[in-house]
Design an enzyme around this catalytic site. Structure first.
Site, PDB file in Angstrom:
ATOM      1  CG  HIS A  32      38.811  46.423  28.085  1.00  0.00           C
ATOM      2  ND1 HIS A  32      38.788  47.202  29.225  1.00  0.00           N
ATOM      3  CD2 HIS A  32      37.979  47.040  27.200  1.00  0.00           C
ATOM      4  CE1 HIS A  32      37.986  48.239  29.022  1.00  0.00           C
ATOM      5  NE2 HIS A  32      37.493  48.166  27.819  1.00  0.00           N
ATOM      6  CG  ASP A  91      36.027  44.754  20.349  1.00  0.00           C
ATOM      7  OD1 ASP A  91      35.486  45.877  20.264  1.00  0.00           O
ATOM      8  OD2 ASP A  91      37.152  44.574  20.862  1.00  0.00           O
ATOM      9  NE  ARG A  93      33.292  48.395  31.259  1.00  0.00           N
ATOM     10  CZ  ARG A  93      34.197  49.149  30.609  1.00  0.00           C
ATOM     11  NH1 ARG A  93      33.939  49.617  29.415  1.00  0.00           N
ATOM     12  NH2 ARG A  93      35.384  49.399  31.148  1.00  0.00           N
ATOM     13  CD  GLN A 147      33.489  45.810  27.895  1.00  0.00           C
ATOM     14  OE1 GLN A 147      33.711  47.003  27.774  1.00  0.00           O
ATOM     15  NE2 GLN A 147      32.265  45.323  27.971  1.00  0.00           N
ATOM     16  CB  CYS A 165      33.152  45.889  24.561  1.00  0.00           C
ATOM     17  SG  CYS A 165      34.074  45.978  23.021  1.00  0.00           S
ATOM     18  NE  ARG A 170      40.367  52.905  28.215  1.00  0.00           N
ATOM     19  CZ  ARG A 170      39.201  52.733  27.576  1.00  0.00           C
ATOM     20  NH1 ARG A 170      38.897  53.497  26.536  1.00  0.00           N
ATOM     21  NH2 ARG A 170      38.363  51.811  27.961  1.00  0.00           N
TER      22      ARG A 170
HETATM   23  N1   CP Z   1      34.102  49.493  26.111  1.00  0.00           N
HETATM   24  C1   CP Z   1      34.890  50.535  26.461  1.00  0.00           C
HETATM   25  O1   CP Z   1      35.965  50.384  27.049  1.00  0.00           O
HETATM   26  O2   CP Z   1      34.378  51.760  26.165  1.00  0.00           O
HETATM   27  P1   CP Z   1      35.199  53.130  26.233  1.00  0.00           P
HETATM   28  O3   CP Z   1      36.351  53.028  25.280  1.00  0.00           O
HETATM   29  O4   CP Z   1      34.200  54.193  25.842  1.00  0.00           O
HETATM   30  O5   CP Z   1      35.696  53.322  27.649  1.00  0.00           O
END
Ligand code: CP
Length: 336
Positions: free
Chosen positions: A133, A230, A317, A136, A272, A106
């Protein structure tokens, strides 16, 4: 479906069959876990989790998913490794690839996750970059499949708000691969990048899907099965953007009026997460003090209503990230 050894750096790295195969595998793994009969397909595996940005869902999903399947994890949080400071991404990839079986990344630059994958020699999974992403959207597809109770190619989703972000890019691309009816309502300055939209349109043409881009939220949500939103300032973007984004995106807030505009009494809300639906956060309190807003992208009454499936989406997730690791490291038939 044979995905062993493959990386997943953006949604279009998988074709329709592969993408839906991972979603189906996630449903299988979820059933196994709930029934207490999960097989450990990743015994002896070790995965590295590189986070240059903070996370709750993605990190926990990788850690719990790996543990459930018998694998171990090493977490390298923001500022905790040599990556980018004292060691190039290429060299870090070559080191980690000799020690672990898979790498989650990430961070900021999509090019970093691509360089990792090019040099590690093991599967690399994009846990979010500024552009995509894709883990997601795997959870998004599973959640829509669950709640629509219809094949995804007969389901519509309307993304409303910041269409220029990574979540929207991944939703549009994965939705197009899945043959869905995907609509985006966003102001002209925050719409998906042209390259993202053009590529997704090509995928939709091949899959029988449909894409619609508009500046009008009511037009996008008409008849939709799902409304998705979002946060208006994404992870890694400067705090100074809040004022400008609020001015721009307030007309795109998901509230009871917008849900009613779907004309669908069974419409569901996707988010998300994390969400600014109240002022129970530092940012929420600051915005309330400065702008008098109780919520931003989604109002609290909608977020807390039966229409919201955001926490099912969050749980998914785990199941989808687990399926991704199993598919690319072991194959669904491996283990116990
Ligand atoms: N939706 C998402 O990626 O959550 P986090 O940032 O908590 O990993």
């Amino acid at each position: 479906m044979e995905l062993r050894g493959r990386s997943y750096l953006k949604d279009a790295d998988f074709d329709t069959e592969e993408l839906l195969g991972v979603v189906e595998l996630a449903a299988t793994l979820r059933r196994e876990k709930r029934e207490g009969r999960e097989r450990r397909r990743l015994e002896g595996k070790h995965v590295a989790l590189i986070f240059q940005k903070t996370s709750t869902r993605t990190r926990v999903a990788f850690e719990v998913g790996a543990h459930d399947q018998g694998a171990h994890t090493t977490y390298l949080g923001p500022g905790e490794s040599q990556l980018g400071h004292k060691e190039s991404v290429t060299d870090t990839a070559r080191v980690l690839g000799r020690m672990v079986d898979g790498i989650e990344f990430r961070g900021f630059d999509q090019s970093d996750v691509e360089v990792l994958a090019a040099h590690a020699g093991v599967p690399v999974w994009n846990g979010l970059t500024d552009e995509w992403h894709p883990t997601q959207s795997l959870a998004d597809l599973l959640t829509m499949r669950d709640h629509a109770a219809r094949p995804l190619d007969d389901v519509s989703v309307a993304f409303v708000g910041d269409g220029a972000g990574n979540v929207c890019a991944s939703l549009v691309t994965s939705g197009a691969l899945a043959g869905m009816d995907v609509r985006v309502a966003a102001p002209a300055s925050r719409q998906p990048a042209e390259a993202v939209w053009t590529a997704a349109a090509g995928l939709a043409e091949a899959s029988g899907g449909r894409l619609t881009l508009t500046e009008e939220p009511e037009e996008a949500v008409a008849g939709a099965d799902f409304v998705y939103t979002d946060v208006w300032v994404s992870l890694g973007e400067p705090e100074e953007l809040w004022d400008e984004r609020i001015d721009l995106l307030l007309p795109y807030q998901v509230n009871t009026g917008l849900l009613a505009a779907t004309g669908n009494p069974d419409v569901k809300l996707l988010h998300c997460l994390p969400a600014f639906h109240d002022d129970h956060t530092e940012v929420g309190r600051r915005i309330r003090a400065a702008r008098g807003l109780e919520a931003m992208e989604v109002t609290d009454d909608v977020f807390e209503s039966p229409a919201s499936v955001a926490f099912d989406q969050a749980e998914n997730r785990l199941h989808t990230i687990k399926a991704l690791m199993v598919a690319t490291l072991a194959g669904p038939d491996a283990g116990g």
